[in-house]
Design a protein around this motif. Structure first.
Motif, PDB file in Angstrom:
ATOM      1  N   THR A   1       0.606  -7.766   2.120  1.00 34.87           N
ATOM      2  CA  THR A   1       0.037  -8.768   1.222  1.00 34.87           C
ATOM      3  C   THR A   1      -0.004  -8.187  -0.182  1.00 34.87           C
ATOM      4  O   THR A   1      -0.546  -7.099  -0.391  1.00 34.87           O
ATOM      5  N   ILE A   2       0.569  -8.912  -1.149  1.00 39.18           N
ATOM      6  CA  ILE A   2       0.596  -8.490  -2.551  1.00 39.18           C
ATOM      7  C   ILE A   2       0.002  -9.598  -3.401  1.00 39.18           C
ATOM      8  O   ILE A   2       0.416 -10.754  -3.296  1.00 39.18           O
ATOM      9  N   GLY A   3      -0.975  -9.254  -4.233  1.00 35.10           N
ATOM     10  CA  GLY A   3      -1.556 -10.213  -5.164  1.00 35.10           C
ATOM     11  C   GLY A   3      -1.561  -9.641  -6.563  1.00 35.10           C
ATOM     12  O   GLY A   3      -2.184  -8.613  -6.811  1.00 35.10           O
ATOM     13  N   LEU A   4      -0.851 -10.266  -7.484  1.00 41.76           N
ATOM     14  CA  LEU A   4      -0.745  -9.798  -8.864  1.00 41.76           C
ATOM     15  C   LEU A   4      -1.030 -10.945  -9.817  1.00 41.76           C
ATOM     16  O   LEU A   4      -0.665 -12.088  -9.542  1.00 41.76           O
TER      17      LEU A   4
ATOM     18  N   LEU B   1      11.310 -11.999   9.081  1.00 46.05           N
ATOM     19  CA  LEU B   1       9.961 -12.520   8.857  1.00 46.05           C
ATOM     20  C   LEU B   1       9.709 -13.771   9.690  1.00 46.05           C
ATOM     21  O   LEU B   1      10.554 -14.656   9.782  1.00 46.05           O
ATOM     22  N   THR B   2       8.512 -13.841  10.264  1.00 47.37           N
ATOM     23  CA  THR B   2       8.092 -15.038  11.004  1.00 47.37           C
ATOM     24  C   THR B   2       6.956 -15.766  10.296  1.00 47.37           C
ATOM     25  O   THR B   2       6.723 -16.952  10.561  1.00 47.37           O
ATOM     26  N   TYR B   3       6.244 -15.084   9.387  1.00 45.20           N
ATOM     27  CA  TYR B   3       5.130 -15.678   8.633  1.00 45.20           C
ATOM     28  C   TYR B   3       5.311 -15.333   7.171  1.00 45.20           C
ATOM     29  O   TYR B   3       5.469 -14.157   6.810  1.00 45.20           O
ATOM     30  N   VAL B   4       5.274 -16.346   6.296  1.00 39.70           N
ATOM     31  CA  VAL B   4       5.420 -16.127   4.860  1.00 39.70           C
ATOM     32  C   VAL B   4       4.419 -17.000   4.117  1.00 39.70           C
ATOM     33  O   VAL B   4       4.245 -18.182   4.425  1.00 39.70           O
ATOM     34  N   GLU B   5       3.755 -16.391   3.117  1.00 39.33           N
ATOM     35  CA  GLU B   5       2.931 -17.128   2.158  1.00 39.33           C
ATOM     36  C   GLU B   5       3.389 -16.722   0.767  1.00 39.33           C
ATOM     37  O   GLU B   5       3.434 -15.521   0.457  1.00 39.33           O
TER      38      GLU B   5
ATOM     39  N   LEU C   1       4.581 -11.598   5.537  1.00 40.88           N
ATOM     40  CA  LEU C   1       4.610 -11.276   4.114  1.00 40.88           C
ATOM     41  C   LEU C   1       3.862 -12.337   3.327  1.00 40.88           C
ATOM     42  O   LEU C   1       4.087 -13.534   3.494  1.00 40.88           O
ATOM     43  N   SER C   2       2.957 -11.875   2.453  1.00 41.44           N
ATOM     44  CA  SER C   2       2.247 -12.759   1.538  1.00 41.44           C
ATOM     45  C   SER C   2       2.391 -12.198   0.129  1.00 41.44           C
ATOM     46  O   SER C   2       2.006 -11.052  -0.125  1.00 41.44           O
ATOM     47  N   VAL C   3       2.953 -13.000  -0.774  1.00 40.65           N
ATOM     48  CA  VAL C   3       3.162 -12.575  -2.157  1.00 40.65           C
ATOM     49  C   VAL C   3       2.647 -13.677  -3.075  1.00 40.65           C
ATOM     50  O   VAL C   3       3.200 -14.778  -3.114  1.00 40.65           O
ATOM     51  N   ILE C   4       1.573 -13.383  -3.808  1.00 43.89           N
ATOM     52  CA  ILE C   4       1.016 -14.333  -4.768  1.00 43.89           C
ATOM     53  C   ILE C   4       1.111 -13.707  -6.157  1.00 43.89           C
ATOM     54  O   ILE C   4       0.428 -12.728  -6.464  1.00 43.89           O
TER      55      ILE C   4
ATOM     56  N   PRO D   1       1.895   9.129  -3.413  1.00 42.77           N
ATOM     57  CA  PRO D   1       2.639   8.066  -2.730  1.00 42.77           C
ATOM     58  C   PRO D   1       2.402   8.102  -1.231  1.00 42.77           C
ATOM     59  O   PRO D   1       2.312   9.166  -0.620  1.00 42.77           O
ATOM     60  N   ILE D   2       2.285   6.920  -0.637  1.00 43.24           N
ATOM     61  CA  ILE D   2       1.919   6.834   0.773  1.00 43.24           C
ATOM     62  C   ILE D   2       3.083   7.260   1.656  1.00 43.24           C
ATOM     63  O   ILE D   2       4.185   6.738   1.522  1.00 43.24           O
ATOM     64  N   HIS D   3       2.851   8.203   2.541  1.00 45.18           N
ATOM     65  CA  HIS D   3       3.832   8.578   3.548  1.00 45.18           C
ATOM     66  C   HIS D   3       3.132   8.460   4.893  1.00 45.18           C
ATOM     67  O   HIS D   3       2.633   9.435   5.448  1.00 45.18           O
ATOM     68  N   GLU D   4       3.044   7.259   5.388  1.00 42.94           N
ATOM     69  CA  GLU D   4       2.316   6.958   6.619  1.00 42.94           C
ATOM     70  C   GLU D   4       3.287   6.370   7.635  1.00 42.94           C
ATOM     71  O   GLU D   4       3.528   5.173   7.648  1.00 42.94           O
ATOM     72  N   PRO D   5       3.862   7.181   8.502  1.00 42.79           N
ATOM     73  CA  PRO D   5       4.871   6.664   9.437  1.00 42.79           C
ATOM     74  C   PRO D   5       4.332   5.628  10.415  1.00 42.79           C
ATOM     75  O   PRO D   5       5.104   4.864  10.980  1.00 42.79           O
ATOM     76  N   ASN D   6       2.992   5.592  10.616  1.00 45.47           N
ATOM     77  CA  ASN D   6       2.413   4.656  11.573  1.00 45.47           C
ATOM     78  C   ASN D   6       1.691   3.479  10.913  1.00 45.47           C
ATOM     79  O   ASN D   6       1.138   2.635  11.616  1.00 45.47           O
ATOM     80  N   LEU D   7       1.693   3.403   9.600  1.00 45.12           N
ATOM     81  CA  LEU D   7       0.986   2.327   8.907  1.00 45.12           C
ATOM     82  C   LEU D   7       1.673   0.992   9.168  1.00 45.12           C
ATOM     83  O   LEU D   7       2.869   0.834   8.921  1.00 45.12           O
ATOM     84  N   ASN D   8       0.917   0.011   9.676  1.00 44.53           N
ATOM     85  CA  ASN D   8       1.541  -1.278   9.976  1.00 44.53           C
ATOM     86  C   ASN D   8       1.002  -2.425   9.129  1.00 44.53           C
ATOM     87  O   ASN D   8       1.541  -3.533   9.177  1.00 44.53           O
ATOM     88  N   TYR D   9      -0.049  -2.189   8.333  1.00 43.06           N
ATOM     89  CA  TYR D   9      -0.634  -3.255   7.516  1.00 43.06           C
ATOM     90  C   TYR D   9      -1.000  -2.698   6.152  1.00 43.06           C
ATOM     91  O   TYR D   9      -1.551  -1.608   6.048  1.00 43.06           O
ATOM     92  N   LEU D  10      -0.676  -3.459   5.079  1.00 44.11           N
ATOM     93  CA  LEU D  10      -0.967  -3.013   3.727  1.00 44.11           C
ATOM     94  C   LEU D  10      -1.342  -4.209   2.868  1.00 44.11           C
ATOM     95  O   LEU D  10      -0.646  -5.233   2.867  1.00 44.11           O
ATOM     96  N   TYR D  11      -2.460  -4.093   2.140  1.00 44.46           N
ATOM     97  CA  TYR D  11      -2.934  -5.137   1.233  1.00 44.46           C
ATOM     98  C   TYR D  11      -3.050  -4.525  -0.156  1.00 44.46           C
ATOM     99  O   TYR D  11      -3.787  -3.567  -0.355  1.00 44.46           O
ATOM    100  N   LEU D  12      -2.323  -5.086  -1.135  1.00 47.29           N
ATOM    101  CA  LEU D  12      -2.309  -4.558  -2.495  1.00 47.29           C
ATOM    102  C   LEU D  12      -2.671  -5.656  -3.479  1.00 47.29           C
ATOM    103  O   LEU D  12      -2.067  -6.733  -3.480  1.00 47.29           O
TER     104      LEU D  12
END
Length: 251
Positions: free
Chosen positions: A63-66, A110-114, A89-92, A30-41
């Motif tokens: 960004t989440i794509g399932l 949130l200021t940007y949503v897809e 946040l982007s959720v497809i 499991p990711i434990h990245e205190p400085n991670l600011n961007y994630l694409y799954l």
């Protein structure tokens, strides 16, 4: 351990961009990245999202794509633990449903949503209600239900894009629902509106409802982008420009 760089994805974020959740959870704990600011799954297994979206206190963009059906509950559970640093946040997913699942308080800042695929127009209104600071919203729609909608004013949104799905929506229902959505909305700070249809079916885009939205909102609209098979005759273009003389209409 990957190091974060201000304003850019981290190395870990770059790796995740190229891997599915299955391969990540196989090779990474499991990711434990205190400085991670961007994630694409991007993956077919929504159940493993919770393993990856824990202890990310600096995350700003996700960004989440399932593609698997019935993934909304797992997505909702995972998103409920996201930090208040989130702004994009982007959720497809096959069915984006805010009516039956609690997504937590992630929407607040949130200021940007897809989002997509949205099957009910009420979900669009609910996102706008939850995201008080939202300035940009892109919605992939496959509106299968015609609903009665309560009027809603969002004072901050500046960019709205609608992308009707070709494969899932009943087009007549989709356009009827869009018309009702336009009739329910007031967007007094809207600057750019875009819509795209990638298929032709002989049905007419609800220009009347869209023009009424612009007139009711009295918004400072600068750019109207109606691509693909939306369809706009010269007289319709002239009516938009007559409503807002400084408007740039594309194409």
């Amino acid at each position: 351990m990957a190091q974060a760089v201000a304003g850019t994805p981290t190395l870990l974020g770059t790796r995740l961009l190229r891997r599915s959740v299955d391969s990540i959870t196989k090779h990474y704990p499991p990711i434990h990245e205190p400085n991670l600011n961007y994630l694409y799954l991007f993956n077919h297994d929504a159940e493993k999202l919770a393993l990856l979206l824990t202890d990310l206190p600096a995350l700003e963009e996700l960004t989440i794509g399932l593609h698997r059906d019935r993934s909304t509950p797992a997505v909702a559970q995972s998103m409920s633990q996201l930090p208040f640093t989130m702004c994009r946040l982007s959720v497809i997913v096959p069915c984006f449903d805010l009516q039956n699942y609690h997504f937590g308080s992630v929407w607040t800042h949130l200021t940007y949503v897809e989002i997509g695929l949205v099957l009910e127009p009420a979900s669009v209104l609910q996102v706008l209600q939850l995201c008080h600071d939202l300035s940009s919203l892109t919605v992939h729609t496959a509106l299968m239900r015609v609903q009665t909608l309560e009027p809603l004013t969002h004072p901050k949104i500046q960019f709205l894009q609608l992308r009707p799905s070709r494969s899932l929506s009943s087009t007549l229902t989709d356009l009827t629902s869009l018309s009702r959505l336009f009739n329910a909305l007031s967007l007094p700070d809207l600057r750019v509106f875009g819509a795209n249809r990638d298929h032709s079916d002989g049905l007419t885009w609800p220009h009347g409802g869209l023009k009424a939205l612009f007139a009711r909102s009295n918004c400072p609209l600068e750019r109207l982008v109606l691509d693909g098979e939306v369809g706009m005759r010269d007289e319709q273009r002239a009516e938009y420009v007559a409503l807002i003389p400084s408007l740039e209409v594309v194409p």
